[in-house]
Design an enzyme around this catalytic site. Structure first.
Site, short mmCIF file in Angstrom:
data_model
loop_
_atom_site.label_atom_id
_atom_site.label_comp_id
_atom_site.label_asym_id
_atom_site.label_seq_id
_atom_site.Cartn_x
_atom_site.Cartn_y
_atom_site.Cartn_z
N ARG A 83 0.84 -1.21 0.00
CA ARG A 83 0.00 0.00 0.00
C ARG A 83 0.87 1.26 0.00
O ARG A 83 0.49 2.30 -0.52
CB ARG A 83 -0.94 -0.03 1.21
CG ARG A 83 -2.03 1.06 1.20
CD ARG A 83 -3.05 0.80 2.30
NE ARG A 83 -4.16 1.74 2.32
CZ ARG A 83 -4.30 2.76 3.17
NH1 ARG A 83 -3.36 2.99 4.08
NH2 ARG A 83 -5.35 3.54 3.12
N ILE A 95 -7.50 7.23 -0.85
CA ILE A 95 -7.33 5.78 -0.96
C ILE A 95 -8.12 5.23 0.23
O ILE A 95 -7.98 5.74 1.35
CB ILE A 95 -5.84 5.37 -0.95
CG1 ILE A 95 -5.67 3.85 -1.02
CG2 ILE A 95 -5.09 5.93 0.24
CD1 ILE A 95 -4.19 3.42 -1.21
N SER A 96 -8.96 4.23 -0.01
CA SER A 96 -9.82 3.72 1.06
C SER A 96 -8.99 3.11 2.19
O SER A 96 -7.86 2.68 1.98
CB SER A 96 -10.77 2.64 0.51
OG SER A 96 -11.47 3.12 -0.60
N ALA A 97 -9.59 3.05 3.38
CA ALA A 97 -8.92 2.42 4.53
C ALA A 97 -8.74 0.93 4.25
O ALA A 97 -9.62 0.30 3.63
CB ALA A 97 -9.75 2.62 5.78
N PRO A 98 -7.64 0.34 4.73
CA PRO A 98 -7.40 -1.09 4.48
C PRO A 98 -8.56 -2.00 4.92
O PRO A 98 -8.89 -2.96 4.21
CB PRO A 98 -6.15 -1.38 5.31
CG PRO A 98 -5.42 -0.07 5.33
CD PRO A 98 -6.48 0.98 5.38
#
Ligand code: SAH
Length: 223
Positions: free
Chosen positions: A42, A68-71
């Site tokens: 990431r 960027i979306s959270a993991p």
């Protein structure tokens, strides 16, 4: 505040810890998603000044006010999609390309991920990120309004939407989902400020819609 991370080996350790935490939290459920999340760095998908936060479970700002979306959200959506080798996947909202890369790895790089991004600048950024990982054979990046889908390659076994549709699921996406057990995961803003994540499973002309959880995504634009 996180510890300062400089070396690639530090990123690897941080990534492993992140995956362990997501497993403990019950968000990563399968070996397939665990391995995919371990494979994709990431830190390579975020701007240099954000790299040290790459393995915090939080969305990060990239460019043009997009994120960027959270993991945990990436992992949860991938689990819901029931990914496996050989599928044809459509992602709406390429952003950095990270989520598309995780999907590709979850399919063991067998199959194809079409992904469409509204902003050409972000699409280019994603192509550069995906090229670094040699993923451009599996992930095909397009620019345009993804709320209309990508009719030229439909139907799709899976559709992943990473920006919140307004009020309801766009009709073209429902139409482009495979009638043979196609699965779509999509956030929808059902009333101002309230977004829910839906999973839709299509069998012939029947769509089963399940509400998964409350979420917070950037808005799905439309021309
Ligand atoms: N999946 C991304 C994060 C998504 S953020 C990642 O892994 O990094 C949501 C993205 O959807 C943003 O990049 C935004 O520009 C894009 N977007 C918004 N509306 C869109 C539309 N109508 N068509 C395609 N992309 C759209």
């Amino acid at each position: 505040m996180s510890d300062l991370i400089i070396f690639d080996s530090d990123y690897q350790i941080a990534r492993k810890r992140m995956v362990e935490e997501l497993k403990l939290a019950g968000i990563i459920k399968s070996k397939r998603i665990e391995e995919a999340m371990l494979k994709v760095p990431r830190d390579r998908f975020v701007p240099p000044h954000e790299r040290m936060y790459a393995y915090e479970d939080t969305p990060l700002r990239v460019m043009l006010d997009q994120t960027i979306s959270a993991p945990h959200m990436v992992a949860m959506m991938c689990e819901l999609l029931d990914l496996k080798p050989g599928l044809k996947v459509l992602e709406i909202g390429t952003g950095t390309g990270y989520h598309a890369a995780v999907c590709a790895e979850a399919m063991e790089r067998k199959g194809i991920v079409y992904t469409i991004e509204y902003f050409p600048q972000l699409a280019l950024y994603a192509v550069q990120n995906l090229a670094m990982l040699d993923l451009l054979d599996v992930v095909k990046v397009f620019t345009g309004d993804g709320s209309k889908g990508l009719p030229q390659y439909a139907p799709y076994d899976r559709i992943l939407v990473t920006a919140a549709a307004q009020k309801d699921i766009p009709k073209p996406l429902l139409e482009q989902l495979s009638p043979n057990y196609g699965i779509m995961v999509i956030p929808v803003e059902i009333s101002p400020g309230i977004q829910v994540l839906y999973r839709v499973i299509r069998k012939e002309d029947t769509y089963e819609k399940e509400t998964i959880t409350y979420v917070s995504f950037v808005r799905l634009r439309s021309d």
